[in-house]
Design a protein around this motif. Structure first.
Motif, PDB file in Angstrom:
ATOM      1  N   ASN A  60       0.821  -1.209   0.000  1.00  0.00           N
ATOM      2  CA  ASN A  60       0.000   0.000   0.000  1.00  0.00           C
ATOM      3  C   ASN A  60       0.856   1.260   0.000  1.00  0.00           C
ATOM      4  O   ASN A  60       0.492   2.262  -0.634  1.00  0.00           O
ATOM      5  N   ILE A  61       1.973   1.246   0.709  1.00  0.00           N
ATOM      6  CA  ILE A  61       2.862   2.409   0.665  1.00  0.00           C
ATOM      7  C   ILE A  61       3.467   2.555  -0.735  1.00  0.00           C
ATOM      8  O   ILE A  61       3.625   3.681  -1.231  1.00  0.00           O
ATOM      9  N   CYS A  62       3.776   1.430  -1.382  1.00  0.00           N
ATOM     10  CA  CYS A  62       4.238   1.484  -2.784  1.00  0.00           C
ATOM     11  C   CYS A  62       3.211   2.182  -3.668  1.00  0.00           C
ATOM     12  O   CYS A  62       3.545   3.060  -4.465  1.00  0.00           O
ATOM     13  N   PHE A  63       1.955   1.772  -3.515  1.00  0.00           N
ATOM     14  CA  PHE A  63       0.897   2.358  -4.334  1.00  0.00           C
ATOM     15  C   PHE A  63       0.728   3.844  -4.033  1.00  0.00           C
ATOM     16  O   PHE A  63       0.452   4.642  -4.937  1.00  0.00           O
ATOM     17  N   SER A  64       0.880   4.237  -2.786  1.00  0.00           N
ATOM     18  CA  SER A  64       0.750   5.652  -2.447  1.00  0.00           C
ATOM     19  C   SER A  64       1.895   6.456  -3.056  1.00  0.00           C
ATOM     20  O   SER A  64       1.719   7.623  -3.417  1.00  0.00           O
ATOM     21  N   MET A  65       3.063   5.831  -3.173  1.00  0.00           N
ATOM     22  CA  MET A  65       4.223   6.517  -3.741  1.00  0.00           C
ATOM     23  C   MET A  65       4.180   6.569  -5.264  1.00  0.00           C
ATOM     24  O   MET A  65       4.607   7.550  -5.869  1.00  0.00           O
ATOM     25  N   ASN A  66       3.661   5.496  -5.872  1.00  0.00           N
ATOM     26  CA  ASN A  66       3.847   5.323  -7.316  1.00  0.00           C
ATOM     27  C   ASN A  66       2.564   5.012  -8.071  1.00  0.00           C
ATOM     28  O   ASN A  66       2.615   4.732  -9.270  1.00  0.00           O
ATOM     29  N   GLY A  67       1.440   5.032  -7.397  1.00  0.00           N
ATOM     30  CA  GLY A  67       0.186   4.694  -8.055  1.00  0.00           C
ATOM     31  C   GLY A  67      -0.047   3.191  -8.081  1.00  0.00           C
ATOM     32  O   GLY A  67       0.877   2.389  -7.912  1.00  0.00           O
ATOM     33  N   PHE A  68      -1.301   2.815  -8.324  1.00  0.00           N
ATOM     34  CA  PHE A  68      -1.650   1.388  -8.341  1.00  0.00           C
ATOM     35  C   PHE A  68      -0.939   0.688  -9.491  1.00  0.00           C
ATOM     36  O   PHE A  68      -0.867   1.196 -10.606  1.00  0.00           O
ATOM     37  N   ASP A  69      -0.417  -0.496  -9.220  1.00  0.00           N
ATOM     38  CA  ASP A  69       0.333  -1.288 -10.195  1.00  0.00           C
ATOM     39  C   ASP A  69      -0.221  -2.709 -10.165  1.00  0.00           C
ATOM     40  O   ASP A  69       0.100  -3.490  -9.281  1.00  0.00           O
ATOM     41  N   GLU A  70      -1.042  -3.048 -11.144  1.00  0.00           N
ATOM     42  CA  GLU A  70      -1.689  -4.356 -11.153  1.00  0.00           C
ATOM     43  C   GLU A  70      -0.678  -5.486 -11.297  1.00  0.00           C
ATOM     44  O   GLU A  70      -0.819  -6.548 -10.672  1.00  0.00           O
ATOM     45  N   THR A  71       0.354  -5.254 -12.102  1.00  0.00           N
ATOM     46  CA  THR A  71       1.375  -6.281 -12.287  1.00  0.00           C
ATOM     47  C   THR A  71       2.098  -6.573 -10.981  1.00  0.00           C
ATOM     48  O   THR A  71       2.280  -7.737 -10.597  1.00  0.00           O
TER      49      THR A  71
END
Length: 358
Positions: free
Chosen positions: A273-284
């Motif tokens: 979730n912190i990754c997604f907050s930093m870089n946007g949602f990434d389905e892969t």
């Protein structure tokens, strides 16, 4: 009073006695309620089955003078001993946050953060001149005890309207006075982290995105009197989120990703979730991480212990720990198909270094 009139959940009661010492009254209550009491500078705090009762020193000769020195008009209310309401509740009813008097923030700068905290918790609207005064006085926050700042931030980060409050703090210069390193992008990352968090995780996620991601994140949070556990987790989430993004950038090597998941299996959801907050949602990334979680073999890895290294003549020390961790990761990731393969792997990868230390 404010919470009772507004219907907000209340966890404390504030009392101000007149006609006797506030300390005498507090310890009278302590005896009657059979509860704990802690003395602070100008108040005594009682704790009764999770309910906090603050008995404070009067700030005037009577309740009217005391209320005239409160922070905001929503707190400028009281019941007297006869049960009569004292004060004007109109701002509370309309959801407006207004300072009581012009020197409210000079007298206690933590009230500036508290104003944004009320916005976060209750969605109040800051009255225009009050917001302007909070912005003008933001530089005074540096003179406030860090423990008080932390407590306001903790409550703010949990509030349902925390993103709006964080953006307001940035726009008004308060965020820069608290932590100069925080940028607009950092605040937006923190807002994204908030939206991805369950209520229980809000504080740690926002802390990770806002402070833990900074180069000197640990120092920042120590300066804000963060509890050690919260500080360590915020830094860990941010650092490992960056490490996961680096794996993504490098092509998501399956073995490396499985090793990463094995080492972080109790915090994978938070890191992602912190990754997604930093870089946007990434389905892969989400899909590959889920596959890695399903494919790793933590039980096999955890079954390999130090006694097996000792049988191979590996002496305890830095190399011992390095080998043990590497073998566990290799077993978890599937690079080693079973413990029977471990000895050959160790001799191949570490044989010469083991001989040097023997």
């Amino acid at each position: 009073m404010r919470d009772a009139l507004s219907g907000w959940e209340a966890s404390d009661i504030d009392t101000v006695p007149f006609g006797c010492s506030y300390e005498k009254f507090a310890f009278f209550l302590k005896k009657k309620l059979k509860c704990t009491a802690v003395k602070f500078k100008d108040n005594v705090r009682l704790s009764v089955n999770g309910l906090i009762i603050d008995v404070s020193a009067p700030r005037g000769e009577n309740i009217e003078e005391d209320l005239a020195l409160r922070d905001f008009t929503i707190n400028n209310l009281a019941y007297n001993s006869s049960g009569e309401l004292i004060g004007d509740r109109s701002d509370l009813d309309r959801g407006i946050l207004r300072r009581v008097y012009d020197r409210a923030f000079d007298d206690d700068p933590v009230r500036i953060i508290r104003g944004f905290r009320f916005l976060a918790q209750h969605g109040l609207s800051l009255e225009e001149s009050t917001l302007a005064m909070m912005t003008e006085k933001a530089e005074l926050i540096g003179d406030t005890a860090s423990e008080r700042i932390f407590e306001e931030l903790r409550k703010l980060f949990y509030g349902d309207n925390a993103p709006e409050a964080l953006r307001g703090m940035l726009a008004g210069g308060l965020m820069g006075e608290l932590v100069s390193e925080v940028s607009k992008d950092d605040v937006e990352t923190a807002c994204a982290a908030f939206e991805l968090a369950d209520r229980a995780e809000r504080f740690d996620y926002v802390s990770a995105a806002l402070f833990g991601s900074q180069r000197n994140g640990k120092d920042i949070m120590q300066g804000l009197s963060y509890p050690v556990r919260s500080m360590k987790r915020a830094v860990m989430l941010a650092e490992r989120a960056k490490a996961l993004l680096k794996l993504r950038e490098d092509g998501l090597d399956v073995a490396k990703l499985r090793r990463f998941v094995y080492n972080n299996r109790r915090e994978t959801a938070g890191i992602l979730n912190i990754c997604f907050s930093m870089n946007g949602f990434d389905e892969t990334l989400s899909s590959e991480l889920k596959n890695a979680e399903e494919d790793i073999k933590p039980e096999l890895a955890d079954s390999f212990g130090g006694e097996e290294l000792m049988k191979l003549g590996v002496e305890r020390g830095p190399l011992f720990g390095e080998i043990l961790q590497d073998v566990k990761e290799a077993l978890a990731s599937g690079e080693l198909e079973g413990r029977s393969k471990a000895e050959g792997y160790i001799r191949k990868e570490y044989g010469s270094r083991i001989d040097e230390t023997s």
